[in-house]
Design a protein around this motif. Sequence first.
Motif, PDB file in Angstrom:
ATOM      1  N   GLN A   7     -27.808  65.255  24.794  1.00 15.51           N
ATOM      2  CA  GLN A   7     -27.754  65.940  26.037  1.00 15.51           C
ATOM      3  C   GLN A   7     -26.891  65.405  27.151  1.00 15.51           C
ATOM      4  O   GLN A   7     -27.253  64.482  27.834  1.00 15.51           O
ATOM      5  CB  GLN A   7     -29.308  66.281  26.474  1.00 15.51           C
ATOM      6  CG  GLN A   7     -29.030  67.477  27.472  1.00 15.51           C
ATOM      7  CD  GLN A   7     -29.168  68.705  26.684  1.00 15.51           C
ATOM      8  OE1 GLN A   7     -29.841  68.988  25.653  1.00 15.51           O
ATOM      9  NE2 GLN A   7     -28.352  69.891  27.327  1.00 15.51           N
ATOM     10  N   THR A   8     -25.685  66.074  27.158  1.00 13.52           N
ATOM     11  CA  THR A   8     -24.779  65.748  28.219  1.00 13.52           C
ATOM     12  C   THR A   8     -24.568  67.046  29.226  1.00 13.52           C
ATOM     13  O   THR A   8     -25.800  67.768  29.420  1.00 13.52           O
ATOM     14  CB  THR A   8     -23.554  65.367  27.779  1.00 13.52           C
ATOM     15  OG1 THR A   8     -22.721  66.346  26.761  1.00 13.52           O
ATOM     16  CG2 THR A   8     -23.532  63.915  26.702  1.00 13.52           C
TER      17      THR A   8
ATOM     18  N   LYS B  31     -23.381  69.484  27.913  1.00 12.66           N
ATOM     19  CA  LYS B  31     -23.340  70.130  26.744  1.00 12.66           C
ATOM     20  C   LYS B  31     -24.708  69.896  25.808  1.00 12.66           C
ATOM     21  O   LYS B  31     -24.962  68.564  25.924  1.00 12.66           O
ATOM     22  CB  LYS B  31     -22.083  70.361  25.949  1.00 12.66           C
ATOM     23  CG  LYS B  31     -20.916  70.821  26.710  1.00 12.66           C
ATOM     24  CD  LYS B  31     -19.688  70.968  25.648  1.00 12.66           C
ATOM     25  CE  LYS B  31     -18.605  71.324  26.432  1.00 12.66           C
ATOM     26  NZ  LYS B  31     -17.386  71.421  25.336  1.00 12.66           N
ATOM     27  N   GLU B  32     -24.949  70.709  25.037  1.00 15.46           N
ATOM     28  CA  GLU B  32     -25.928  70.315  24.193  1.00 15.46           C
ATOM     29  C   GLU B  32     -25.333  70.023  22.899  1.00 15.46           C
ATOM     30  O   GLU B  32     -24.797  71.043  21.981  1.00 15.46           O
ATOM     31  CB  GLU B  32     -27.158  71.297  23.934  1.00 15.46           C
ATOM     32  CG  GLU B  32     -28.401  70.938  23.009  1.00 15.46           C
ATOM     33  CD  GLU B  32     -29.190  72.138  22.849  1.00 15.46           C
ATOM     34  OE1 GLU B  32     -30.520  71.480  22.378  1.00 15.46           O
ATOM     35  OE2 GLU B  32     -29.074  73.129  22.968  1.00 15.46           O
TER      36      GLU B  32
ATOM     37  N   LYS C 195     -29.924  65.394  18.394  1.00 21.34           N
ATOM     38  CA  LYS C 195     -29.219  65.969  19.557  1.00 21.34           C
ATOM     39  C   LYS C 195     -28.812  64.965  20.682  1.00 21.34           C
ATOM     40  O   LYS C 195     -29.717  63.803  20.918  1.00 21.34           O
ATOM     41  CB  LYS C 195     -30.051  67.033  20.003  1.00 21.34           C
ATOM     42  CG  LYS C 195     -30.371  68.121  19.577  1.00 21.34           C
ATOM     43  CD  LYS C 195     -31.031  69.146  19.963  1.00 21.34           C
ATOM     44  CE  LYS C 195     -31.591  70.493  18.998  1.00 21.34           C
ATOM     45  NZ  LYS C 195     -32.183  71.689  19.660  1.00 21.34           N
TER      46      LYS C 195
END
Length: 612
Positions: free
Chosen positions: A278-279, A281-282, A276
């Motif tokens: 993480q920004t 958005k996921e 993953k």
Amino acid sequence: MQVLLIHSDYLKYKTKNKTPIAEEIEKDKEEGVFNEALVVFTAVEKVDEKNPAGVVNNLINEIKSTNDQVNAERIVLYPYAHLSSSLSSPKIAIEILKMAEKELSVRGFEVSRVPFGWYKSFEISCKGHPLSELSRSIDAVDISADGIGEEESEPSKFYILEDSILEDAEKYKYEKKSDLEKLAKYELGTGKSKDVEPPHVRLMKEKELADYESAADIGHLKWYPKGRVIRDLLSDYVYDLVVERGAMPIETPVMYDLANDAIREHAEKFGERQYKIQTKKELMLRFACCFGAFRVLADSFLTWKNLPARVYELSTYSFRFEKRGEVVGLKRLRGFTMPDMHSICADMSQSLIEFENQVDMCIQTGKDFEVNYEVIFRATKDFYEENQDWMYETAKKLNKPVILEILPERKHYWVCKMDFAAMDYLGRPIENPTVQIDVESGKRFDISYLNENEKEDYPIILHCSPTGSIERVICSLLEKTAIEINEKPPMLPVWLSPIQVRVIPVGEKHLEYANQVADEIAFNNIRVDVDDRDERVGKKIRNAATDWVPYTIVIGDKEVETNVFNVTIRETKNKCDIELDEVIYQILSKTMEKPFRKLPIPRNLSERINFK
């Protein structure tokens, strides 16, 4: 759950102060000393709340597997919240740790549990051997060969299928030390292998193909020119293979938004192995090309006349957040190259025909790589009962016994699949090609086609990687050389050898003619180099052998005068005097209809960089 397993000489702890979430303990639990212990530092996570029993089961299996190797006298469960930033509720964490303590005791382990929720001082002495420090991610998901699974229920049944006759896999009379027996024991969980580094790791470095990159995350490699040309040739090979069979190449993004319901639902089956980002958005880095291919197909207008329709993508890269202790060499990576073809079929009848054709393609790759594949044919009980005759006939294509796994019910998106595996030097499978019949994803991703009655219908999707990941192909080729080292000189297939011919001039006066010979060889799309270094001829010949060069030509006065060359053929160990046209003919006969790439390094050895 995140765990850190330490094989210790001793562990000492003492409780200091209670936290608001501390469990109540008896006085004798306020401190403790444990000698010769496997200490299991644990952090129970939010995701574990969905299936505490499944997490405990997999934790126990991991502890047992580790202790079988280190033989500690006792197990100590030590709650250690610092291993994770996504912790479960204290209530669930204590419940899971108590369940694990009880289950370990039932299985005959001497086990102790350090109190939860207390500030503690502790002292530990780690033994310091290679297996004394292991980190693991534990979840309730059973990862299948394709990386996607669900919680186990009733176990599968395993058979050997040979000439339409079934026999229990544990009772079958295998050929002595056969790869089939090794694979069957691995699947049944009865196989044993040494927990040492597989030979291909040393070979990939020694032959300047690839190496670990310490500045990246683990499981990501750096590739040198020789390794890169092998990867490119394999990529070209698969491209030609699938396009000739009607696949349409596409390219799609490597990351996807987990807010998309279909993508999230599909990804959740992958458990904690999602990679993953993480920004705002996921996002998840893809673990295969499914997401992109399905999105392309969902946006397309399809009718029954178009089917079967095939799309193909070479994912450079796919990403899987493999457990740290499982990442090794080319066999298991966090970033890898996966050829991925998806075929859209109107119904099961069409799917079975397509499946057979793709099995043929997978068989062909084994022949072209000169690698032995053992096969596992997997199906749900319902599918097997409905298609038994078809499965038996399809298995006959292999011309050898295959393992048949019958699953009591469908746990995955597929109802039937065939997995091909090469075996490594240590007797463990290297998962290579696969073909799968997917009965879920058409509806989940809203892929539809117009049937003959002009009504919309959901298709069946076949997943196929004709080779498995490119890295695992190279892994299987290198492991094969280690297995056969006492039978034949180690080498890659000629069409995949980074250097196919080496020309060795005896002296400086022969160098100009050696380059003329090399020019003529290169003109015929053959990778050739010239050892122009000021070294003894014997050393140059030994270096060519170390580099696994298939054909070595030595040029001295006689060769200049007669145009007849002294050639060493690595595969047969033969040394013979033949004309240049014959050398070229022999090589081209071995590389016919295979892709070609030019020499990726300077022709003259004196100009080369040493990457090691």
